[in-house]
Design an enzyme around this catalytic site. Structure first.
Site, PDB file in Angstrom:
ATOM      1  N   ASN A   1       9.968   6.912  56.290  1.00 10.65           N
ATOM      2  CA  ASN A   1       8.972   7.499  55.396  1.00 10.65           C
ATOM      3  C   ASN A   1       9.181   6.910  54.011  1.00 10.65           C
ATOM      4  O   ASN A   1      10.317   6.852  53.523  1.00 10.65           O
ATOM      5  CB  ASN A   1       9.128   9.014  55.372  1.00 10.65           C
ATOM      6  CG  ASN A   1       8.064   9.745  54.567  1.00 10.65           C
ATOM      7  OD1 ASN A   1       8.303  10.852  54.104  1.00 10.65           O
ATOM      8  ND2 ASN A   1       6.893   9.174  54.409  1.00 10.65           N
TER       9      ASN A   1
ATOM     10  N   TYR B   1      -1.717  11.093  44.201  1.00 10.44           N
ATOM     11  CA  TYR B   1      -0.625  11.960  44.638  1.00 10.44           C
ATOM     12  C   TYR B   1       0.137  12.463  43.420  1.00 10.44           C
ATOM     13  O   TYR B   1       0.422  11.697  42.497  1.00 10.44           O
ATOM     14  CB  TYR B   1       0.287  11.143  45.543  1.00 10.44           C
ATOM     15  CG  TYR B   1       1.619  11.757  45.867  1.00 10.44           C
ATOM     16  CD1 TYR B   1       1.732  12.713  46.860  1.00 10.44           C
ATOM     17  CD2 TYR B   1       2.780  11.370  45.193  1.00 10.44           C
ATOM     18  CE1 TYR B   1       2.963  13.272  47.183  1.00 10.44           C
ATOM     19  CE2 TYR B   1       4.005  11.913  45.504  1.00 10.44           C
ATOM     20  CZ  TYR B   1       4.092  12.867  46.492  1.00 10.44           C
ATOM     21  OH  TYR B   1       5.309  13.428  46.798  1.00 10.44           O
TER      22      TYR B   1
ATOM     23  N   GLU C   1       2.947  20.144  45.497  1.00 18.15           N
ATOM     24  CA  GLU C   1       2.752  18.732  45.819  1.00 18.15           C
ATOM     25  C   GLU C   1       1.288  18.569  46.240  1.00 18.15           C
ATOM     26  O   GLU C   1       0.817  19.317  47.098  1.00 18.15           O
ATOM     27  CB  GLU C   1       3.686  18.318  46.958  1.00 18.15           C
ATOM     28  CG  GLU C   1       3.599  16.855  47.354  1.00 18.15           C
ATOM     29  CD  GLU C   1       4.518  16.536  48.529  1.00 18.15           C
ATOM     30  OE1 GLU C   1       5.118  15.448  48.534  1.00 18.15           O
ATOM     31  OE2 GLU C   1       4.625  17.380  49.455  1.00 18.15           O
TER      32      GLU C   1
ATOM     33  N   TYR D   1      -2.326  16.047  47.113  1.00 14.15           N
ATOM     34  CA  TYR D   1      -2.907  14.781  47.557  1.00 14.15           C
ATOM     35  C   TYR D   1      -4.421  14.832  47.413  1.00 14.15           C
ATOM     36  O   TYR D   1      -5.060  15.782  47.865  1.00 14.15           O
ATOM     37  CB  TYR D   1      -2.636  14.547  49.045  1.00 14.15           C
ATOM     38  CG  TYR D   1      -1.235  14.207  49.462  1.00 14.15           C
ATOM     39  CD1 TYR D   1      -0.865  12.901  49.728  1.00 14.15           C
ATOM     40  CD2 TYR D   1      -0.285  15.208  49.649  1.00 14.15           C
ATOM     41  CE1 TYR D   1       0.410  12.581  50.157  1.00 14.15           C
ATOM     42  CE2 TYR D   1       0.994  14.913  50.078  1.00 14.15           C
ATOM     43  CZ  TYR D   1       1.337  13.589  50.327  1.00 14.15           C
ATOM     44  OH  TYR D   1       2.601  13.291  50.758  1.00 14.15           O
TER      45      TYR D   1
ATOM     46  N   GLU E   1       1.590   5.564  51.068  1.00 12.26           N
ATOM     47  CA  GLU E   1       2.621   6.266  51.825  1.00 12.26           C
ATOM     48  C   GLU E   1       2.574   5.808  53.274  1.00 12.26           C
ATOM     49  O   GLU E   1       1.502   5.644  53.856  1.00 12.26           O
ATOM     50  CB  GLU E   1       2.429   7.775  51.739  1.00 12.26           C
ATOM     51  CG  GLU E   1       3.559   8.569  52.375  1.00 12.26           C
ATOM     52  CD  GLU E   1       3.630  10.005  51.878  1.00 12.26           C
ATOM     53  OE1 GLU E   1       4.550  10.724  52.322  1.00 12.26           O
ATOM     54  OE2 GLU E   1       2.787  10.426  51.058  1.00 12.26           O
TER      55      GLU E   1
END
Length: 261
Positions: free
Chosen positions: A94, A127, A136, A138, A227
């Protein structure tokens, strides 16, 4: 970032904590056994091949940047001049990286470039994070083989910049964040008409989230991010704020500090 691609399936009420055993990216994952301990895949995974710029966050060529990975596979992330960067990843665990602002906020963001993640497990998104509420978030412009709305219930939609975006809320339990391990919510706007390049009117998403009782905190950083999760691909992206000449931080020297993990 920080396993943010491990999207937890939320209950339809979207207010209860997500159990540690959830279906993520089409497979069952037990966070307790898989993310910790000597027998976990992350502990057994060979270290990432060090290429390009080192992991961290700071300023480069007048923009804020952040680059993080879990150490799996190979990532070559490179900051380029002004608001540009490029990334190539191979069999990655990741990673997330990109350039933007610190703090973020309701800007009108323009970006362009290339992204090869259409056939890979990858996102291209605006992001960011807030503190005091730790959130968090997006604004997903394009996604590859995994739809981030899988396993969740849509809260609402917002129309902005030529497309509808579906709004979702998920929760991460005891996971890495910008303040260390924590439990926090993720807010999502997922674009239906996917694209690589255009204008993002961020205030429209913030207002739609607020209308749906998704409340942000104090803005920390916000980047136009690539990502990747257990995939291979590449991107080359340039970002800027509409109506602003020059770089946002002309007096900031290039710098880097370690990520909170």
């Amino acid at each position: 970032m920080r396993f943010s691609l491990l999207l937890a399936a939320a209950a339809s009420s979207l207010v209860a904590a997500v159990p540690l055993d959830e279906e993520l990216f089409g497979r069952k994952v037990d966070y307790g056994s898989l993310l910790h301990g000597e027998d976990s895949p992350m502990e057994r995974r060979s270290p990432a091949t060090a290429k390009g710029d080192p992991e961290g966050n700071g300023f480069h060529s007048g923009y804020f940047y952040s680059y993080w990975s879990d150490g799996g596979g190979s990532v070559d992330y490179r900051n380029l001049v002004n608001g540009s960067y490029k990334a190539t990843w191979t069999n990655v665990g990741n990673f997330v990286g990109g350039k933007g602002w610190n703090p973020g906020g309701p800007k009108v963001v323009q970006y362009n470039g290339t992204w090869s993640g259409r056939n890979a497990n990858s996102y291209l998104s605006l992001y960011g994070w807030t503190k005091n509420q730790l959130i968090e978030y997006y604004i997903v412009e394009s996604y590859g083989t995994y739809n981030p709305s899988s396993g969740t219930s849509r809260i609402d939609t917002v129309t902005s910049d030529g497309s509808q975006y579906d709004i979702y809320k998920t929760q991460r339990v005891n996971q890495p964040s910008i303040v260390g391990r924590a439990t926090f919510y993720q807010f999502w706007s997922v674009r239906r008409n996917q694209r690589v390049g255009g204008t993002i009117t961020v205030a429209n998403h913030f207002a739609a989230w607020e209308k749906s009782n998704l409340k942000l905190g104090t803005h920390d950083y916000m980047i136009l991010a690539t990502e990747g999760y257990q995939s291979s691909g590449s991107s080359a992206i340039t970002v800027k704020e509409v109506g602003v000449d020059g770089v946002p931080y002309p007096d900031q020297p290039d710098s880097r500090k370690n990520n909170n993990k």
